[in-house]
Design an enzyme around this catalytic site. Structure first.
Site, PDB file in Angstrom:
ATOM      1  N   SER A 107       0.781  -1.110  -0.011  1.00 48.06           N
ATOM      2  CA  SER A 107      -0.062   0.280   0.145  1.00 48.06           C
ATOM      3  C   SER A 107       0.707   1.257  -0.036  1.00 48.06           C
ATOM      4  O   SER A 107       1.690   1.555  -1.106  1.00 48.06           O
ATOM      5  CB  SER A 107      -0.922  -0.028   1.239  1.00 48.06           C
ATOM      6  OG  SER A 107      -2.027   0.726   0.981  1.00 48.06           O
ATOM      7  N   ASP A 245      -9.441  -5.460  -4.748  1.00 49.26           N
ATOM      8  CA  ASP A 245      -8.508  -4.358  -3.992  1.00 49.26           C
ATOM      9  C   ASP A 245      -9.001  -2.835  -4.237  1.00 49.26           C
ATOM     10  O   ASP A 245      -9.309  -2.566  -5.317  1.00 49.26           O
ATOM     11  CB  ASP A 245      -7.225  -4.591  -4.575  1.00 49.26           C
ATOM     12  CG  ASP A 245      -5.963  -4.277  -3.454  1.00 49.26           C
ATOM     13  OD1 ASP A 245      -6.178  -3.148  -2.763  1.00 49.26           O
ATOM     14  OD2 ASP A 245      -5.087  -4.944  -3.482  1.00 49.26           O
ATOM     15  N   HIS A 272      -7.506  -5.993  -0.187  1.00 52.24           N
ATOM     16  CA  HIS A 272      -6.503  -5.249   0.004  1.00 52.24           C
ATOM     17  C   HIS A 272      -5.256  -5.817   0.867  1.00 52.24           C
ATOM     18  O   HIS A 272      -4.297  -5.694   1.154  1.00 52.24           O
ATOM     19  CB  HIS A 272      -6.583  -3.850   0.846  1.00 52.24           C
ATOM     20  CG  HIS A 272      -5.429  -2.855   0.583  1.00 52.24           C
ATOM     21  ND1 HIS A 272      -4.873  -2.431  -0.507  1.00 52.24           N
ATOM     22  CD2 HIS A 272      -4.906  -2.122   1.602  1.00 52.24           C
ATOM     23  CE1 HIS A 272      -3.990  -1.496  -0.201  1.00 52.24           C
ATOM     24  NE2 HIS A 272      -4.245  -1.366   1.025  1.00 52.24           N
TER      25      HIS A 272
END
EC number: 3.4.11.5
Length: 297
Positions: A107, A245, A272
């Protein structure tokens, strides 16, 4: 599979006069250096998801970025820049004598890893970019598409609250909760390390760099875009993401097309956090890449 493991070492590193705390698992010569997401999150959720790789002979290192976890938490918002975090990452690598590493960024940690790779390419063996992007403006377009699935009335409601600055309103928060379940973690019960990280979230770095929530970018990274620079990253790269995601497969493909030596894996039934949502597919993919591409070096 992931499990909670006590670190073999807890190390303190001085970064520009501040304390940054790192955690090390295993004693292998091949180091997987983990950069967690956020910004503002402690590394618990990513550390506990990858410490198990020590069973395969790797040394796993993660650290609480400045402003998070056990590290110091200064209030100076001028510290919250991606460039400063790149230098912090390099300071930790040098202080721990990690040598050339397999860098894994998840991320926000993926954005940090990309900028690190462009600044210190000589320090990488491979790069693993997980559930991340190289182009925030493109991500914002994708997030609008995900938000659009809530319906026109809900989108109008969200836009009204964002314009008025009332994003703490229950109806707005309810919409964010739906998006979070769909696109951040689809498990009915979130793993303990994820809860620990979220419960200790420092919103100072997050608000300064990203924005008020996962689906609204207003911070100093809102125009960040490294697509034109991706061809400069020549080490082997593994890109991973979940099919649902929030940092979408389209964002992952955009990275793959820009990188000269990259491969992409999209994990089914995950959003995610595929390492928690679909570990049966995630771990073999990462270990196979590290074995094949790392050994080839």
């Amino acid at each position: 599979m992931w499990r909670e493991i006590k670190p073999d070492e807890r190390l303190e590193v001085e970064v520009d006069g501040f304390k940054v705390v790192a955690y090390s698992f295993g004693t292998g010569d091949e180091v997987v250096f983990c950069l967690n997401g956020g910004p503002g999150l402690p590394c618990d959720y990513l550390r506990e998801a990858h410490s198990c790789l020590m069973d395969e002979g790797y040394r796993i290192v993660a650290f609480d970025q400045l402003g998070t976890g056990a590290s110091d938490r200064p209030a100076d918002t001028g510290l919250w820049t991606i460039g400063r975090y790149v230098e912090e990452t390099e300071t930790v690598r040098q202080a721990l004598n990690l040598g050339k590493v397999h860098m894994l960024g998840h991320s926000w940690g993926g954005w940090l890893a990309i900028d690190y790779a462009l600044t210190y390419p000589e320090n990488l063996k491979t790069l693993i970019l997980e559930d991340t992007v190289a182009d925030i403006p493109h991500l914002v377009q994708e997030l609008e598409r995900l938000r659009g699935a809530l319906g026109s009335e809900t989108i109008a409601m969200m836009q009204k609250h964002e314009a008025q600055g009332t994003i703490d309103h229950p109806e707005y928060l309810a919409a964010i909760a739906i998006l979070t379940y769909r696109h951040v973690c689809r498990l009915s019960t979130w793993p303990a390390p994820v809860k620990r990280s979220l419960d200790d979230w420092n919103m100072g770095p997050y608000g300064t760099m990203q924005g008020p929530n996962e689906f609204l970018y207003t911070g100093n990274l809102r125009d960040w875009n490294r697509v034109r620079d991706l061809p400069k990253i020549t080490v082997p790269v593994l890109i991973t993401c979940g099919e649902h995601d929030e940092l979408t497969p389209a964002c992952a493909l955009r990275m793959k097309l820009g990188l000269p030596n990259a491969e992409l894996r999209v994990f089914a039934n995950a959003s995610h956090m595929p390492f928690y949502e679909n570990p049966q597919a995630y771990y073999p993919a990462v270990l196979e890449f590290l074995s094949r591409r790392g050994a080839a070096l």
